[in-house]
Design a protein around this motif. Structure first.
Motif, PDB file in Angstrom:
ATOM      1  N   TYR A   9       0.834  -1.210   0.000  1.00  0.00           N
ATOM      2  CA  TYR A   9       0.000   0.000   0.000  1.00  0.00           C
ATOM      3  C   TYR A   9       0.866   1.256   0.000  1.00  0.00           C
ATOM      4  O   TYR A   9       0.599   2.206  -0.743  1.00  0.00           O
ATOM      5  N   LEU A  10       1.908   1.271   0.818  1.00  0.00           N
ATOM      6  CA  LEU A  10       2.828   2.412   0.836  1.00  0.00           C
ATOM      7  C   LEU A  10       3.443   2.636  -0.540  1.00  0.00           C
ATOM      8  O   LEU A  10       3.571   3.782  -1.000  1.00  0.00           O
ATOM      9  N   ALA A  11       3.822   1.555  -1.207  1.00  0.00           N
ATOM     10  CA  ALA A  11       4.411   1.669  -2.542  1.00  0.00           C
ATOM     11  C   ALA A  11       3.402   2.242  -3.526  1.00  0.00           C
ATOM     12  O   ALA A  11       3.740   3.092  -4.359  1.00  0.00           O
ATOM     13  N   PHE A 137      -6.611  -3.328  -0.453  1.00  0.00           N
ATOM     14  CA  PHE A 137      -5.615  -3.634   0.578  1.00  0.00           C
ATOM     15  C   PHE A 137      -6.252  -4.060   1.903  1.00  0.00           C
ATOM     16  O   PHE A 137      -5.570  -4.130   2.925  1.00  0.00           O
ATOM     17  N   ILE A 138      -7.544  -4.335   1.882  1.00  0.00           N
ATOM     18  CA  ILE A 138      -8.250  -4.731   3.104  1.00  0.00           C
ATOM     19  C   ILE A 138      -8.444  -6.246   3.111  1.00  0.00           C
ATOM     20  O   ILE A 138      -8.882  -6.837   2.123  1.00  0.00           O
ATOM     21  N   LEU A 148      -9.223   0.374   7.821  1.00  0.00           N
ATOM     22  CA  LEU A 148      -9.538   1.651   7.177  1.00  0.00           C
ATOM     23  C   LEU A 148      -8.821   2.798   7.874  1.00  0.00           C
ATOM     24  O   LEU A 148      -8.325   3.729   7.224  1.00  0.00           O
ATOM     25  N   PHE A 149      -8.753   2.730   9.192  1.00  0.00           N
ATOM     26  CA  PHE A 149      -8.069   3.780   9.954  1.00  0.00           C
ATOM     27  C   PHE A 149      -6.585   3.819   9.603  1.00  0.00           C
ATOM     28  O   PHE A 149      -6.016   4.897   9.394  1.00  0.00           O
ATOM     29  N   ILE A 150      -5.967   2.661   9.525  1.00  0.00           N
ATOM     30  CA  ILE A 150      -4.541   2.594   9.196  1.00  0.00           C
ATOM     31  C   ILE A 150      -4.282   3.114   7.785  1.00  0.00           C
ATOM     32  O   ILE A 150      -3.371   3.925   7.553  1.00  0.00           O
ATOM     33  N   LEU A 151      -5.088   2.661   6.822  1.00  0.00           N
ATOM     34  CA  LEU A 151      -4.901   3.086   5.431  1.00  0.00           C
ATOM     35  C   LEU A 151      -5.143   4.583   5.281  1.00  0.00           C
ATOM     36  O   LEU A 151      -4.376   5.291   4.612  1.00  0.00           O
ATOM     37  N   GLY A 152      -6.212   5.067   5.910  1.00  0.00           N
ATOM     38  CA  GLY A 152      -6.532   6.484   5.800  1.00  0.00           C
ATOM     39  C   GLY A 152      -5.501   7.372   6.463  1.00  0.00           C
ATOM     40  O   GLY A 152      -5.080   8.389   5.906  1.00  0.00           O
ATOM     41  N   THR A 153      -5.077   6.998   7.665  1.00  0.00           N
ATOM     42  CA  THR A 153      -4.078   7.784   8.385  1.00  0.00           C
ATOM     43  C   THR A 153      -2.754   7.815   7.629  1.00  0.00           C
ATOM     44  O   THR A 153      -2.092   8.863   7.538  1.00  0.00           O
ATOM     45  N   VAL A 158       1.327  10.802   4.510  1.00  0.00           N
ATOM     46  CA  VAL A 158       2.144  10.937   3.291  1.00  0.00           C
ATOM     47  C   VAL A 158       1.751  12.203   2.537  1.00  0.00           C
ATOM     48  O   VAL A 158       2.613  12.980   2.095  1.00  0.00           O
ATOM     49  N   ASP A 159       0.452  12.417   2.395  1.00  0.00           N
ATOM     50  CA  ASP A 159      -0.031  13.609   1.688  1.00  0.00           C
ATOM     51  C   ASP A 159       0.444  14.879   2.385  1.00  0.00           C
ATOM     52  O   ASP A 159       0.939  15.816   1.750  1.00  0.00           O
TER      53      ASP A 159
END
Length: 209
Positions: A9-11, A137-138, A148-153, A158-159
């Motif tokens: 997901y980070l990539a 990625f879930i 969802l919290f981890i992905l959103g945060t 990064v943004d």
């Protein structure tokens, strides 16, 4: 969430941001040139707040509504285009001196926050983007909300870091511009605002970061 999924997901997010400046990034550059990086943090906060709401909407199924009735949301986009364009024209035609922000610092900070918020919210199709990105990625066998919290945060961190980087680059450019005149600064920033409006106008179903 497995670590290998998170790294993937980070990539994916890194690849997504490896592009020329978009609407929000042009806005941050413009505000950093005019007001400095410290005040531009308010614009970044507005942008990330809007992204948080868009992520929440995606989590609650708003992406499907937008995808099936996109025409109902087009007016939001064109409001944002007009808003950015209007500010850009104002800057180009403005007086050749800096704004006086000391008299009403809190009001000016809110204005910068509002600018970032409206610019990001002006692209409702960002909800569609988040609605398409996160499910990839879930792990459905694990609790959904923590993932969802981890992905959103992670996306917001990064943004925010990238927006700060663009703001810092804007501050570096401001040093050279302000040696010419503040009128030149206003015209350059106005052109950046109009460029952001053009980018927003030409985008469909693309995230406004």
């Amino acid at each position: 969430m497995p670590m290998e999924t998170y790294v993937l997901y980070l990539a994916a997010v890194a690849v997504f941001f490896a592009t020329p400046p978009d609407t929000s990034q042009l806005l941050i550059i413009s505000n950093s040139v005019r007001h400095g990086l410290r005040r531009s943090v308010y614009t970044i906060a507005g942008n990330l707040t809007a992204n948080s709401l868009q992520m929440t909407g995606a989590a609650f199924g708003l992406a499907a509504i937008i995808a099936t009735s996109a025409s109902a949301f087009i007016w939001i986009k064109w409001f944002g285009v007009a808003y950015l364009g209007w500010i850009g024209v104002q800057l180009i035609l403005s007086k050749d001196q800096p704004d006086d922000v000391t008299a009403n610092a809190s009001g000016y900070s809110f204005r910068l926050f509002r600018l970032g918020f409206v610019t990001s919210m002006a692209n409702p199709f960002a909800v569609v983007f988040f609605g398409a990105l996160f499910p990839q990625f879930i792990d459905p066998t694990m609790p959904i909300l923590p993932q969802l919290f981890i992905l959103g945060t992670t996306y917001l961190v990064v943004d925010g870091a990238i927006l700060l980087l663009w703001g810092w680059l804007g501050v570096r450019a401001a040093t050279a511009l302000k040696q010419v005149s503040f009128g030149v600064v206003n015209r350059v920033c106005g052109a950046l605002m109009i460029g952001a409006a053009v980018l927003l106008a030409t985008r469909d179903f693309q995230p406004d970061r």
